[in-house]
Design a protein around this motif. Structure first.
Motif: not given
Lengths: 479, 446
Positions: A72, A275, A278, B98-99, B101, B292, B327-328, B331
């Motif tokens: 990432c 980022h 997301g 980020y996402t 996870y 998502r 995917c991304t 957000q």
């Protein structure tokens, strides 16, 4: 923490909107109106500010924590790039303004930035042309697959499938399918690269192309790449470079010069755009000359007098894949970043990303099972199978959260059992890497001496391990 | 000055680290890659300082004519954005994550996404929403694909009133897929009931509609959606979220999937992005929804928390069998939206919609009374309408640029034969004075 909706109290409000009326009568008949207003929260501005400030503090982020999330590229986001994207003349420009006066005369600044960024990305990748339209990496993949399809249709080729190694990101096969192709998966060999013999068996006249990540998700630079590319070109197939790992080779390797025909870059990875928790990402796609006619429209062109214009006259184009020119404000950030890096900074960036990953790999090698015996690229991958007493990679990840660092990517790549994928990036100090390695080693030792201390981790986060099975079963998706 | 301005290691660090891994130099780190594969020449400029970079970008930015009074919308609108949206969304804890996870380390992002999903469901009168898609166009495509997955059919009917920008995208995306894609002409500014009645049969999986449509016309789609349901097709409706402050919602009309462009919910126009695709649906279809999705659950101590859920739909698990390749997503844009919606709140949001409607109503009476100007359709509208001018609308718009006005969008760009049609939009930001100037300048230009 309460939801913003749970803080609502009738009669409160955040922002006042003027209520003056200039029209004499309402224009919409009652049967076209909604019966009751949408039940949005009724809260004051101070409550909104406090609520979202508090929420932000529940996050781990690059600004607050080391974030070695493999694959990432969680590097620092320079604030100058934010300032550039926030320039009012750039934010206030309507995307349809170029069409209001021919030649895009109203938006020369924005078009100049986009054109310049396209040229820089083309130089960096060794490809001829770029489209900046794709709005994320996987969107870039799909755009590329659509161009492959257009190329083969134009050539009268009968192509049915795309070859993808098993170590690829899931987006590769998903994008290939959405582009109308069957996916043929080729397993990796013992060195971690696509098995050459099995690849040759899968390759035939119906192969539209091959999607490769280089270095791949195992961090291995495929030494047989030239042979693979030659074989694919021999059947008039196209080679696609997935730029997820481009941070490893910037300023050293040009995918286009290796013979790749198309590539996407994740600007939110290698080129330091945020980022965003997301997204938004951005996934520009570069192509070699023979694929130029198939690029999405519109295209930005520079005329002889130095002005920039939009060109729609590409009859073989795959058409529109985005409403306009891509995630413009993200592209501005990447452009600003590249201007500051410059020629030398580009290579220096990848050099240090690779150095940091190797440094971590060597420090951790005695404690975890490294996937590669030799050097790694910009990330290092271990298996957590060396953890003892039923402690798994998941437990390690959660224990790291308690030690003030975000977890690496775990259980990916899929072909490494108990995978731990660490990408430190170049924007970390040696001290941070040392602290992280110390935490990893401590956890490895605890798995032998006091495994129970790890099973309940994390305990310092706002919530402990969450019941994901219940979440999927209850489907509690709104309040 | 370090040659890599954002790296953190000093020359001493680097020497020590290279030694620790047994490397002689940086080149040594790449020695396993044949030198023939490596490039030495990169025709790029020298790196700039922050100050020089900003000077360069400011100079470029000044070449935009960003101070036009804007009446050009066509799906992308110049709405007011409260200062707190920027202030909160620029918190690094949000934008440098980020996402999620690791949900324990991402409750801020996850809870905000859950709140966003709630707001979208309430705006559209649907049961569930995902956490965002790229933009309104790709969201409509994803909605279409979702409807086809659910119905296991491959024919799509698309009303001509759906944004032509989105229809060009749909045509690109469906080209390589086994999808029977058909566009149907409008009648008098809205979806043609007769044409739909003749075309709807049990091969149709998805009907794609937009309200208000590209020309700004409002329609009650309830009957049309019922018609679609009778043959087993699903209705996908693209909506303009600000209109949902006052306009009858797609959910109330019976839509199965609602998508749209969320730009108007607190995102700047920014020359086309990043924007925000939203998607909402019925609970029974949620497993077919792409993107998502955040769900609420509990930890071991019974504390409420949020996780990404129903991930078995997604590409990182399903690979080529996934519901979508996304995917991304968007957000940070979704975060801006929920902050915007919270700041405006239940009444403020409806006020914004009413102000748009009010400005458009005033402009309607002013503009259609200009000699030679006629409404293209006589239909109810929200904040946008189409006028027929006595001359080429592109020329008229070009003429008005000199007066500092972007008078609207010339519809002929997308609808050949409608070269005289001007599409004008009005937001809460436009004042009576500005509309009066528009009317005066347009009159003078005709």
């Amino acid at each position: 923490m309460k939801l913003i909706f749970e803080k609502s109290s009738p009669g409160r409000g955040g922002v006042r909107i003027p209520e003056d009326r200039i029209s004499e009568h309402d224009i919409i008949p009652a049967d076209l109106l909604r019966a009751v207003p949408a039940d949005l929260p009724e809260v004051s501005e101070s409550e909104v500010v406090r609520h979202y400030t508090k929420l932000s503090r529940l996050n781990y982020s690059v600004d607050t924590h080391f974030y070695p999330l493999g694959s990432c590229t969680m590097k620092h986001n320079p604030r100058a790039c934010e300032a550039a994207a926030a320039l009012p003349e750039l934010c206030a420009t309507h995307p349809l303004w170029p069409q209001l006066r021919h030649g895009g005369l109203l938006t020369q600044g924005s078009l100049q930035i986009l054109y310049s960024l396209e040229r820089m990305l083309a130089e960096i990748t060794g490809l001829d042309e770029f489209t900046l339209q794709p709005m994320a990496g996987s969107h870039g993949e799909l755009t590329a697959v659509m161009m492959m399809a257009a190329y083969h249709r134009d050539r009268g080729n009968r192509k049915t499938h795309i070859i993808i190694p098993d170590s690829a990101h899931g987006t590769n096969p998903a994008s290939a399918t959405l582009g109308g192709y069957r996916v043929v998966t080729v397993p990796s060999d013992e060195t971690g690269v696509m098995d050459l013999e099995k690849f040759k068996k899968a390759l035939n006249d119906e192969t539209a192309g091959v999607m490769l990540t280089l270095p791949n998700t195992l961090g291995v630079f495929n030494p047989e790449i030239k042979e693979i590319i030659g074989a694919v070109h021999a059947v008039d197939g196209l080679m696609y470079y997935d730029g997820a790992n481009f941070n490893a080779i910037m300023g050293r390797i040009k995918p286009g010069k290796l013979g790749f025909d198309l590539c996407h870059l994740n600007l939110h990875k290698s080129f330091s755009t945020p980022h965003g928790g997301g997204g938004p990402g951005t996934g520009p796609v570069g192509v070699c000359g023979k694929l130029r006619p198939y690029l999405p429209i519109s295209r930005i062109a520079k005329t002889k007098d130095g002005t920039y214009t939009l060109d729609y006259d590409f009859p073989k184009s795959i058409g529109y894949i985005a409403p306009f020119y891509g995630n413009f404000a993200v592209l501005v950030r990447a452009y600003a970043y590249l201007l500051m890096l410059g020629r030398e900074g580009l290579r220096a960036t990848s050099d240090r990303a690779v150095l940091n990953a190797n440094y971590v790999q060597e420090k951790l090698r005695p404690y975890f099972a490294a996937v590669t015996a030799g050097r790694c690229m910009h990330e290092c991958i271990f298996s957590g199978k060396t953890l003892r007493n039923g402690i798994h990679t998941l437990d390690l990840a959660k224990a790291l959260l308690d030690r003030g660092t975000h977890a690496p990517t775990i259980y990916f790549p899929l072909n490494v059992p108990e995978a731990i994928m660490i990408e430190p990036t170049e924007t970390e100090t040696r001290e941070t890497l040392d602290e992280f390695c110390a935490a990893m080693i401590e956890i490895a030792e605890l798995s032998k001496t006091d495994p129970d201390a790890l099973r309940n981790a994390p305990v310092t986060t706002p919530v402990g391990r969450l019941d994901e099975v219940a979440a999927a079963k209850n489907m509690d998706l709104t309040c | 000055m370090p040659i890599s301005p954002f790296s953190c290691t000093s020359p001493d660090d680097e020497a020590a680290m290279l030694a620790a891994i047994g490397a002689q130099s940086f080149d040594d780190l790449f020695s396993h890659i044949p030198s023939a594969f490596q490039s030495d020449t990169f025709d790029l400029p020298d790196g700039l300082s922050e100050m020089e970079m900003m000077q360069q970008l400011r100079a470029a930015a000044r070449k935009n004519s960003s101070d036009l009074i804007n009446f050009c919308g066509a799906g992308f609108y110049d709405h007011f954005i409260p200062a707190a949206v920027d202030s909160l969304a620029s918190r690094g804890e949000f934008f440098t994550a980020y996402t999620p996870y690791q949900p324990e380390a991402a409750q801020g992002t996850l809870q905000a996404a859950f709140e966003y999903q709630t707001a979208i469901a309430r705006l559209t009168n649907m049961e569930v929403s995902n956490a965002s898609l790229y933009d309104g166009g790709t969201a409509l495509f994803e909605g279409m694909m979702m409807a086809l997955r659910i119905t296991k059919r491959n024919r799509v009917l698309v009303d001509e009133g759906v944004s032509p920008i989105y229809r060009t995208m749909l045509r690109s995306y469906t080209r390589n897929l086994k999808i029977d894609y058909r566009e149907l002409p409008m009648a008098e500014g809205i979806a043609d009931r007769d044409v739909f009645a003749k075309t709807l049969d049990d091969r149709v999986g998805a009907v794609l509609l937009q309200n208000p449509n590209f020309f700004g016309c409002l329609d009650d789609l309830t009957g049309l959606i019922e018609q679609a349901h009778r043959v087993g097709a699903l209705a996908v409706v693209s909506a303009y979220p600000i209109s949902l402050g006052v306009v009858k919602t797609p959910g109330t009309m019976g839509a199965d999937i609602v998508t749209g462009e969320g730009q108007s919910l607190g995102l700047p126009l920014s020359f086309g992005g990043p924007y925000l695709g939203f998607m909402a649906t019925r609970k029974k279809y949620v497993r077919a929804m792409p993107g998502r999705i955040v769900g609420a659950t509990k930890d071991g101590q019974g504390r409420r928390g949020y996780v990404l859920t129903l991930q078995a739909r997604e590409q990182h698990i399903r690979r080529e069998k996934a519901a979508s390749n996304i995917c991304t997503n968007m957000q940070l844009c979704a975060l801006r939206s929920i902050i915007y919606l919270s700041l405006l709140g239940k009444h403020g949001f409806a006020d914004v919609a009413r102000q748009c409607m009010d400005r458009a109503g005033y402009a309607w009476s002013r503009l259609k009374s200009i000699d030679g100007v006629e409404p293209l359709f006589d239909r109810p509208f929200f904040n946008e309408f189409a006028l027929k001018l006595p001359k080429d609308a592109g020329e008229a718009v070009s003429d008005l640029i000199g007066a500092g006005i972007a008078a609207g969008f010339p519809a002929g760009r997308y609808y050949p034969g409608r070269e005289n049609v001007l599409l004008c939009s009005f937001t809460e930001k436009r004042t009576k004075k500005e509309i009066d100037i528009l009317a005066a300048e347009l009159e003078a230009a005709l």
